[in-house]
Motif scaffolding. Structure first.
Motif, PDB file in Angstrom:
ATOM      1  N   ASP A   1       2.363   1.688  -3.394  1.00 21.93           N
ATOM      2  CA  ASP A   1       1.354   2.184  -4.333  1.00 21.93           C
ATOM      3  C   ASP A   1       1.176   3.693  -4.200  1.00 21.93           C
ATOM      4  N   LYS A   2       1.196   4.196  -2.974  1.00 20.91           N
ATOM      5  CA  LYS A   2       1.057   5.643  -2.758  1.00 20.91           C
ATOM      6  C   LYS A   2       2.212   6.400  -3.402  1.00 20.91           C
TER       7      LYS A   2
ATOM      8  N   LEU B   1      -3.190   9.117  -2.092  1.00 14.29           N
ATOM      9  CA  LEU B   1      -4.042   7.983  -2.422  1.00 14.29           C
ATOM     10  C   LEU B   1      -4.596   7.398  -1.133  1.00 14.29           C
ATOM     11  N   ARG B   2      -5.920   7.376  -1.025  1.00 17.51           N
ATOM     12  CA  ARG B   2      -6.591   6.752   0.125  1.00 17.51           C
ATOM     13  C   ARG B   2      -7.552   5.718  -0.425  1.00 17.51           C
ATOM     14  N   ASN B   3      -7.326   4.467  -0.050  1.00 17.95           N
ATOM     15  CA  ASN B   3      -8.077   3.327  -0.585  1.00 17.95           C
ATOM     16  C   ASN B   3      -7.978   3.354  -2.100  1.00 17.95           C
ATOM     17  N   ASP B   4      -9.070   3.575  -2.810  1.00 20.04           N
ATOM     18  CA  ASP B   4      -9.015   3.620  -4.275  1.00 20.04           C
ATOM     19  C   ASP B   4      -9.341   5.018  -4.809  1.00 20.04           C
ATOM     20  N   THR B   5      -9.229   6.031  -3.951  1.00 19.21           N
ATOM     21  CA  THR B   5      -9.522   7.418  -4.327  1.00 19.21           C
ATOM     22  C   THR B   5      -8.241   8.243  -4.301  1.00 19.21           C
TER      23      THR B   5
ATOM     24  N   LYS C   1       0.835  -1.214   0.000  1.00 18.72           N
ATOM     25  CA  LYS C   1       0.000   0.000   0.000  1.00 18.72           C
ATOM     26  C   LYS C   1       0.863   1.256   0.000  1.00 18.72           C
TER      27      LYS C   1
ATOM     28  N   LYS D   1      -9.819   4.528  -8.700  1.00 17.92           N
ATOM     29  CA  LYS D   1     -11.168   4.403  -9.242  1.00 17.92           C
ATOM     30  C   LYS D   1     -11.896   5.726  -9.222  1.00 17.92           C
ATOM     31  N   LYS D   2     -11.440   6.656  -8.374  1.00 21.01           N
ATOM     32  CA  LYS D   2     -12.094   7.939  -8.222  1.00 21.01           C
ATOM     33  C   LYS D   2     -11.032   9.029  -8.052  1.00 21.01           C
TER      34      LYS D   2
ATOM     35  N   LEU E   1      -5.536   0.861  -9.692  1.00 20.36           N
ATOM     36  CA  LEU E   1      -5.420   1.369  -8.325  1.00 20.36           C
ATOM     37  C   LEU E   1      -6.411   2.487  -8.052  1.00 20.36           C
TER      38      LEU E   1
END
Length: 98
Positions: A29-30, A54-58, A26, A93-94, A91
């Motif tokens: 990924d950030k 990046l927080r979760n998928d946002t 995680k 989505k929003k 990664l």
């Protein structure tokens, strides 16, 4: 002194195993998302970018220019698609521009 075992494991595989074993994906990924934003948006947008998170998928992007924020809001889906292609996985989505 004990001898080291030479398993012939490539460095990239060793790093991936270390990341997986210590649950660091995680965080990686950030970092990757920030690098992808910088690479894809170029100097013009990066000069007005104050934070990328990046927080979760946002993906939250803070911009210092309201005009730029409005312009980028028209192409959110394209930006999401470009970032995911750059990362090679789904990664983001929003996208939230603030």
């Amino acid at each position: 002194m004990a001898k080291r075992k030479n398993t012939g494991l490539p460095l990239s595989e060793a790093l991936q195993a270390f990341i997986k074993e210590n649950r660091l994906q995680k965080g990686m990924d950030k970092v990757d998302v920030k690098a992808a934003w910088t690479a894809l948006m170029g100097n013009g947008v990066n000069n007005y970018t104050t934070a990328v998170e990046l927080r979760n998928d946002t993906l939250f992007v803070s911009l210092s220019s309201s005009v730029l924020r409005e312009e980028l809001s028209h192409g959110k889906s394209k930006i999401i698609q470009m970032i995911n292609e750059e990362l090679g996985k789904e990664l983001v989505k929003k996208l939230v521009l603030r």
